[in-house]
Design a protein around this motif. Structure first.
Motif, PDB file in Angstrom:
ATOM      1  N   THR A 182     -11.186   7.728 -10.688  1.00 20.87           N
ATOM      2  CA  THR A 182     -12.206   8.399  -9.888  1.00 20.87           C
ATOM      3  C   THR A 182     -12.375   9.817 -10.399  1.00 20.87           C
ATOM      4  O   THR A 182     -11.392  10.561 -10.530  1.00 20.87           O
ATOM      5  CB  THR A 182     -11.816   8.445  -8.403  1.00 20.87           C
ATOM      6  N   TRP A 221      -7.058   8.221   0.961  1.00 21.21           N
ATOM      7  CA  TRP A 221      -7.399   6.864   0.545  1.00 21.21           C
ATOM      8  C   TRP A 221      -6.949   5.902   1.632  1.00 21.21           C
ATOM      9  O   TRP A 221      -5.787   5.902   2.030  1.00 21.21           O
ATOM     10  CB  TRP A 221      -6.726   6.547  -0.778  1.00 21.21           C
ATOM     11  N   ASP A 225     -11.500   3.230  -0.080  1.00 20.50           N
ATOM     12  CA  ASP A 225     -12.260   4.325  -0.670  1.00 20.50           C
ATOM     13  C   ASP A 225     -11.582   5.641  -0.332  1.00 20.50           C
ATOM     14  O   ASP A 225     -10.748   5.728   0.572  1.00 20.50           O
ATOM     15  CB  ASP A 225     -13.691   4.323  -0.133  1.00 20.50           C
ATOM     16  N   TRP A 226     -11.983   6.701  -1.090  1.00 17.49           N
ATOM     17  CA  TRP A 226     -11.536   8.048  -0.799  1.00 17.49           C
ATOM     18  C   TRP A 226     -12.456   8.689   0.224  1.00 17.49           C
ATOM     19  O   TRP A 226     -13.675   8.523   0.163  1.00 17.49           O
ATOM     20  CB  TRP A 226     -11.534   8.902  -2.062  1.00 17.49           C
TER      21      TRP A 226
END
Length: 377
Positions: A182, A221, A225-226
């Motif tokens: 990411t 997280w 997802d973050w």
């Protein structure tokens, strides 16, 4: 992480091992400190590596399983990476096969005695290695866009079946034999990472655009997802965090830009809804690391306030702070103690600490050496 490990393990029994390369300098649990308070921090190993040595990270995963990483100076006066292993009795250089050559190791973390990850450098090349309980194996890192790097402040975290690595603007996860990265974008600088599980991971750092004030970065997280969490306060650069759970997170950082008197540090706590600033003795040390004690309390340490002072640690029980002394390596010949990392020993309330100190060696010269201590609380 592990500095992140929540495994319950018994207190290691420190004994003298005459055949060990790095035998502990203390063979029993420490006694009360000079103030008459609770037991302080005793030295397990120090000055057994070559000059120029230091430890940067430590992790524990059982009564016979702990690792510390750093670097030392070799016979050619060049830096070489060092991985030390605790076997329940002494610290020794890890001789397991497959450990790749490195000029320095920066971060180590274990989810179990058979699942240990380390991150470091060999010259300009960044590398990771995995230990499966029998041998080490080099794990190739993904190629980052524009020749990007994670940096020397990057942190690695082991989770069951994989690992997370975060530094600079990058957060990468290793699952099923491959990395997924990411990109947080230009201006980001991730400085710390903690994994409670594969679905509960925290990363902190800062973000600033040219001409704008630095903004804290707190990301979580959730397994899918973050998510950006609410920041504590503008201008704060979080440098280290400790997460007990998703609604019990601590972080320490400095305000940017620095004032006329140097950096101003702040400690903040997240209760799942809001951030609250917590009063702490941050004017007495440059905080580098904090960690829970496994019993609802908090340890905080870093560079001491005096150049010649011994290492010391602050303990917070939820109400008051107590300063706890660390043991000097020898009388009058050492200075500049600095603790770089802490790792809990299960839920015993005890921790490992690693860092460095300097020894005066005549004619105004001094050399740095590695330091490993353990708490007697």
């Amino acid at each position: 992480m592990s500095k992140r490990s929540l495994l319950r393990i018994a207190l290691p029994i420190l004994v003298t091992a005459t055949t060990a390369l790095l035998a502990p300098t203390a063979s029993a649990a420490p006694g009360p400190d000079a103030t008459g308070g609770h037991p302080g921090w005793a030295t397990a190993s120090a000055g057994r590596l070559t000059w120029g040595s230091s430890m940067s990270s430590v992790t524990a995963a059982g009564p016979f399983a702990a690792w510390a990483v750093g670097s030392q100076t070799n016979e050619n006066s060049s830096s070489e990476g060092v991985v030390l292993r605790w076997n329940g009795f002494s610290w020794n250089e890890d001789r397991a096969p497959g450990l790749p050559e490195a000029t320095s190791w920066h971060s180590v973390n274990a989810s179990s005695p058979h699942d240990v990850w380390a991150y470091g450098r060999n010259g300009q090349e960044e590398l990771t290695a995995h230990f499966d309980g029998l041998r080490w194996r080099l794990v190739d890192l993904p190629e980052l866009p524009n020749a990007g790097h994670y940096g020397s402040r990057a942190e690695i975290a082991a989770v069951h079946g994989g690992a997370w690595l975060a530094g600079d603007r990058w957060i990468s996860t290793y699952q099923d034999g491959r990395w997924v990265t990411t990109d947080l974008g230009s201006g980001h600088n991730i400085l710390d990472l903690q994994a409670l599980s594969s679905r509960d991971i925290w990363a902190v750092g800062g973000s600033a655009d040219l001409g704008e004030q630095l903004q804290p970065v707190v990301r979580h997280w959730d397994g899918r997802d973050w998510h950006d969490m609410a920041p504590p306060t503008p201008g704060l650069r979080p440098v280290h965090l400790y997460a007990e759970s998703s609604d019990d997170v601590w972080l320490v950082g400095d305000l940017v830009p620095w004032g006329e008197n140097g950096p101003e540090y702040q400690l903040w706590h997240w209760d799942g809804r809001d951030w609250e600033q917590v009063d702490a003795p941050l004017d007495e040390l440059a905080p580098r690391v904090l960690h829970g004690d496994g019993r609802g309390g908090l340890w905080l340490t870093g560079d001491p306030d005096g150049f010649e002072s011994p290492p010391f640690y602050w303990h917070y029980d939820g109400h008051d702070w107590e300063r706890v002394s660390g043991e000097r390596v020898d009388d009058g010949q050492t200075q500049a103690y600095s603790i770089a990392d802490l790792a809990p020993i299960g839920h015993t309330g005890r921790l490992w600490a690693v860092g460095t100190y300097s020894r005066l060696e005549g004619e105004g010269r001094s050399n740095s050496y590695e330091l490993i201590q353990y708490s007697g609380r």
